[in-house]
Design a protein around this motif. Structure first.
Motif, mmCIF file in Angstrom:
data_model
loop_
_atom_site.group_PDB
_atom_site.id
_atom_site.type_symbol
_atom_site.label_atom_id
_atom_site.label_comp_id
_atom_site.label_asym_id
_atom_site.label_seq_id
_atom_site.Cartn_x
_atom_site.Cartn_y
_atom_site.Cartn_z
ATOM 1 N N ARG A 116 -31.613 -42.236 94.696
ATOM 2 C CA ARG A 116 -31.826 -42.681 93.317
ATOM 3 C C ARG A 116 -31.907 -41.526 92.331
ATOM 4 N NH1 ARG A 116 -32.752 -47.625 90.916
ATOM 5 N NH2 ARG A 116 -31.473 -48.211 92.709
ATOM 6 N N ARG A 117 -32.507 -40.411 92.737
ATOM 7 C CA ARG A 117 -32.589 -39.294 91.800
ATOM 8 C C ARG A 117 -31.193 -38.786 91.445
ATOM 9 N NH1 ARG A 117 -36.260 -33.688 92.062
ATOM 10 N NH2 ARG A 117 -35.397 -32.804 90.152
ATOM 11 N N THR A 118 -30.328 -38.678 92.437
ATOM 12 C CA THR A 118 -28.962 -38.220 92.187
ATOM 13 C C THR A 118 -28.222 -39.195 91.291
ATOM 14 O OG1 THR A 118 -28.877 -37.058 94.302
ATOM 15 C CG2 THR A 118 -26.778 -37.600 93.267
ATOM 16 N N LEU A 119 -28.376 -40.493 91.568
ATOM 17 C CA LEU A 119 -27.713 -41.504 90.744
ATOM 18 C C LEU A 119 -28.177 -41.418 89.297
ATOM 19 C CD1 LEU A 119 -26.007 -44.041 90.258
ATOM 20 C CD2 LEU A 119 -27.949 -45.406 91.074
ATOM 21 N N LEU A 120 -29.485 -41.340 89.086
ATOM 22 C CA LEU A 120 -30.008 -41.266 87.724
ATOM 23 C C LEU A 120 -29.554 -39.997 87.012
ATOM 24 C CD1 LEU A 120 -33.631 -42.592 88.290
ATOM 25 C CD2 LEU A 120 -31.736 -43.793 87.188
ATOM 26 N N ASP A 121 -29.515 -38.898 87.725
ATOM 27 C CA ASP A 121 -29.061 -37.650 87.125
ATOM 28 C C ASP A 121 -27.616 -37.775 86.658
ATOM 29 O OD1 ASP A 121 -29.365 -34.992 86.293
ATOM 30 O OD2 ASP A 121 -28.638 -34.203 88.192
ATOM 31 N N ARG A 122 -26.779 -38.373 87.489
ATOM 32 C CA ARG A 122 -25.373 -38.547 87.121
ATOM 33 C C ARG A 122 -25.231 -39.501 85.929
ATOM 34 N NH1 ARG A 122 -21.627 -37.233 91.606
ATOM 35 N NH2 ARG A 122 -22.840 -36.022 93.115
ATOM 36 N N LEU A 123 -26.063 -40.525 85.894
ATOM 37 C CA LEU A 123 -26.034 -41.455 84.762
ATOM 38 C C LEU A 123 -26.473 -40.765 83.470
ATOM 39 C CD1 LEU A 123 -27.433 -44.633 86.507
ATOM 40 C CD2 LEU A 123 -25.209 -44.463 85.367
ATOM 41 N N LEU A 124 -27.477 -39.906 83.560
ATOM 42 C CA LEU A 124 -27.913 -39.169 82.376
ATOM 43 C C LEU A 124 -26.796 -38.290 81.831
ATOM 44 C CD1 LEU A 124 -31.529 -38.080 83.427
ATOM 45 C CD2 LEU A 124 -30.914 -39.821 81.736
ATOM 46 N N VAL A 125 -26.059 -37.644 82.722
ATOM 47 C CA VAL A 125 -24.937 -36.812 82.288
ATOM 48 C C VAL A 125 -23.880 -37.668 81.588
ATOM 49 C CG1 VAL A 125 -23.026 -35.355 83.081
ATOM 50 C CG2 VAL A 125 -25.315 -35.055 84.066
ATOM 51 N N ALA A 126 -23.543 -38.809 82.183
ATOM 52 C CA ALA A 126 -22.529 -39.689 81.592
ATOM 53 C C ALA A 126 -22.973 -40.222 80.232
ATOM 54 C CB ALA A 126 -22.224 -40.840 82.543
ATOM 55 N N LEU A 127 -24.222 -40.682 80.142
ATOM 56 C CA LEU A 127 -24.716 -41.279 78.907
ATOM 57 C C LEU A 127 -24.885 -40.250 77.791
ATOM 58 C CD1 LEU A 127 -27.316 -43.680 80.520
ATOM 59 C CD2 LEU A 127 -25.320 -44.396 79.174
ATOM 60 N N ALA A 128 -24.989 -38.980 78.156
ATOM 61 C CA ALA A 128 -25.121 -37.919 77.148
ATOM 62 C C ALA A 128 -23.814 -37.684 76.400
ATOM 63 C CB ALA A 128 -25.582 -36.620 77.803
ATOM 64 N N ASN A 129 -22.699 -38.155 76.952
ATOM 65 C CA ASN A 129 -21.417 -38.005 76.262
ATOM 66 C C ASN A 129 -21.369 -39.004 75.105
ATOM 67 O OD1 ASN A 129 -18.615 -38.272 75.514
ATOM 68 N ND2 ASN A 129 -18.065 -37.297 77.441
ATOM 69 N N PRO A 130 -21.181 -38.548 73.870
ATOM 70 C CA PRO A 130 -21.203 -39.469 72.724
ATOM 71 C C PRO A 130 -20.110 -40.522 72.761
ATOM 72 C CG PRO A 130 -20.471 -37.275 72.065
ATOM 73 C CD PRO A 130 -20.985 -37.151 73.460
ATOM 74 N N ALA A 131 -19.075 -40.317 73.577
ATOM 75 C CA ALA A 131 -18.014 -41.313 73.680
ATOM 76 C C ALA A 131 -18.423 -42.502 74.535
ATOM 77 C CB ALA A 131 -16.757 -40.671 74.274
ATOM 78 N N VAL A 132 -19.491 -42.345 75.330
ATOM 79 C CA VAL A 132 -19.969 -43.438 76.175
ATOM 80 C C VAL A 132 -20.866 -44.340 75.343
ATOM 81 C CG1 VAL A 132 -21.354 -44.045 78.190
ATOM 82 C CG2 VAL A 132 -19.777 -42.111 78.293
ATOM 83 N N ASP A 133 -20.469 -45.598 75.222
ATOM 84 C CA ASP A 133 -21.202 -46.533 74.370
ATOM 85 C C ASP A 133 -22.452 -47.080 75.030
ATOM 86 O OD1 ASP A 133 -19.373 -46.763 71.994
ATOM 87 O OD2 ASP A 133 -17.970 -47.355 73.566
ATOM 88 N N GLY A 134 -22.513 -47.078 76.365
ATOM 89 C CA GLY A 134 -23.710 -47.622 76.980
ATOM 90 C C GLY A 134 -23.587 -47.832 78.465
ATOM 91 N N LEU A 135 -24.376 -48.788 78.960
ATOM 92 C CA LEU A 135 -24.617 -48.964 80.390
ATOM 93 C C LEU A 135 -24.478 -50.422 80.799
ATOM 94 C CD1 LEU A 135 -26.010 -47.726 83.101
ATOM 95 C CD2 LEU A 135 -28.097 -48.734 82.146
ATOM 96 N N LEU A 136 -23.967 -50.632 81.997
ATOM 97 C CA LEU A 136 -24.057 -51.913 82.700
ATOM 98 C C LEU A 136 -24.911 -51.677 83.932
ATOM 99 C CD1 LEU A 136 -23.274 -54.756 83.749
ATOM 100 C CD2 LEU A 136 -21.136 -53.748 84.573
ATOM 101 N N GLY A 137 -26.057 -52.371 84.029
ATOM 102 C CA GLY A 137 -26.939 -52.090 85.160
ATOM 103 C C GLY A 137 -27.871 -53.233 85.487
ATOM 104 N N THR A 138 -28.495 -53.142 86.656
ATOM 105 C CA THR A 138 -29.514 -54.085 87.085
ATOM 106 C C THR A 138 -30.862 -53.678 86.501
ATOM 107 O OG1 THR A 138 -29.568 -52.776 89.116
ATOM 108 C CG2 THR A 138 -28.401 -54.883 89.205
#
Length: 298
Positions: A69-91
């Motif tokens: 989970r820590r690795t997954l969250l870290d990767r998500l933080l990197v992705a979401l930090a890109n201003p071109a990413v509008d958001g998230l689909l998640g549980t």
């Protein structure tokens, strides 16, 4: 790879989880919501992280890639930090962890609804709703709900899933929320589910998903990339392209997405493992490359 989930942030998250469950409700309530789904360019680019809740943890040769989970969250933080990413689909679990980490302000957040069709289970097609429901999505201030609708003519488990998705579409529309339906046609071959990518099967799935519920006013479709115009020509509903199982060929994936993104009904991308676990591990570069393909197509 860039690391944003430092030891201090990780320990703070674990401490909050153990000592202050009310922080989750507070994080939902104080999230700064974006005023519209689409970007100023008229597109939508989401990263997806609802795979673990269905027991789908593998990427490439690693059957447990998404289990850490820590690795997954870290990767998500990197992705979401890109201003071109509008958001998230998640549980709910992933959404709440990212809320506690302060990563979802001014982002579109789509809650995943049915994850009960566990990967490889005998009942996989009877995909029960075990995540968000329409009432909780509105209560939590999220922007819509996503549901997986796998169609297998030989499996009666398709029927309750079809009915449940229709009910969810109706309930989400009553709240004015997006219903993101992912219709995928499958067959069973040797006991294994196989996605049918031929135009006839995909077009049929599109028309079935378009007609469920009492209104299609708030329905979006999440579909595989395709070079067949008859598939996307089967609907007027807005479409986002899914990343699917990583092929191991990032350039090929980008080219395929780019071709599909040029169709008039297609509004964007919803990609998970392909961007979060790219060959070489450079999440930032993978996300940036996908964003450029979306920008070029629109």
């Amino acid at each position: 790879m860039t690391t944003l989930l430092t030891d201090d942030r990780w320990r703070e998250l674990l401490h909050t989880r153990a000592t202050n469950p009310g922080a989750v409700r507070q994080a939902y309530a104080t999230r700064k919501r974006r005023s519209k789904l689409l970007s100023d360019s008229g597109t939508l680019f989401l990263v997806a992280a609802d795979h673990p809740a269905r027991g789908a943890l593998g990427v490439g040769e690693d059957p447990l890639a998404m289990a850490d989970r820590r690795t997954l969250l870290d990767r998500l933080l990197v992705a979401l930090a890109n201003p071109a990413v509008d958001g998230l689909l998640g549980t709910p679990d992933v959404v709440e962890e990212l809320l506690l980490l302060g990563a979802l302000h001014d982002k579109v957040v789509i809650g995943s609804m049915n994850r009960g069709g566990l990967a490889g289970a005998d009942w996989e097609i009877d995909d029960r709703f075990t995540g968000y429901d329409a009432a909780s999505l509105i209560d939590c201030g999220l922007d819509g709900g996503k549901m997986l609708l796998r169609l297998v003519d030989s499996d009666p488990g398709t029927i309750p899933t079809l009915q449940a998705c229709a009910t969810a579409v109706t309930e989400l529309a009553a709240y004015g929320l997006m219903a993101m339906v992912e219709p995928l046609p499958y067959t069973r071959e040797g006991g294994k589910l196989m996605l049918q990518k031929d135009p006839a099967s995909l077009a049929r799935a599109v028309t079935v998903a378009s007609g469920i519920g009492t209104t299609s006013a708030h329905t979006w479709l999440k579909l595989p990339s395709t070079d067949s115009p008859e598939v996307l020509g089967a609907t007027t509903l807005p479409v986002v392209i899914l990343g699917g199982v990583p092929s191991g060929d990032p350039a090929g994936d980008l080219a395929s997405w780019g071709r599909t993104l040029r169709h008039d009904v297609v509004r964007g991308l919803v990609v998970g493992r392909t961007l979060l676990y790219p060959p070489g591990g450079d999440v930032g570069s993978a996300v940036d490359a996908a964003a450029k393909v979306l920008e070029a197509a629109k």
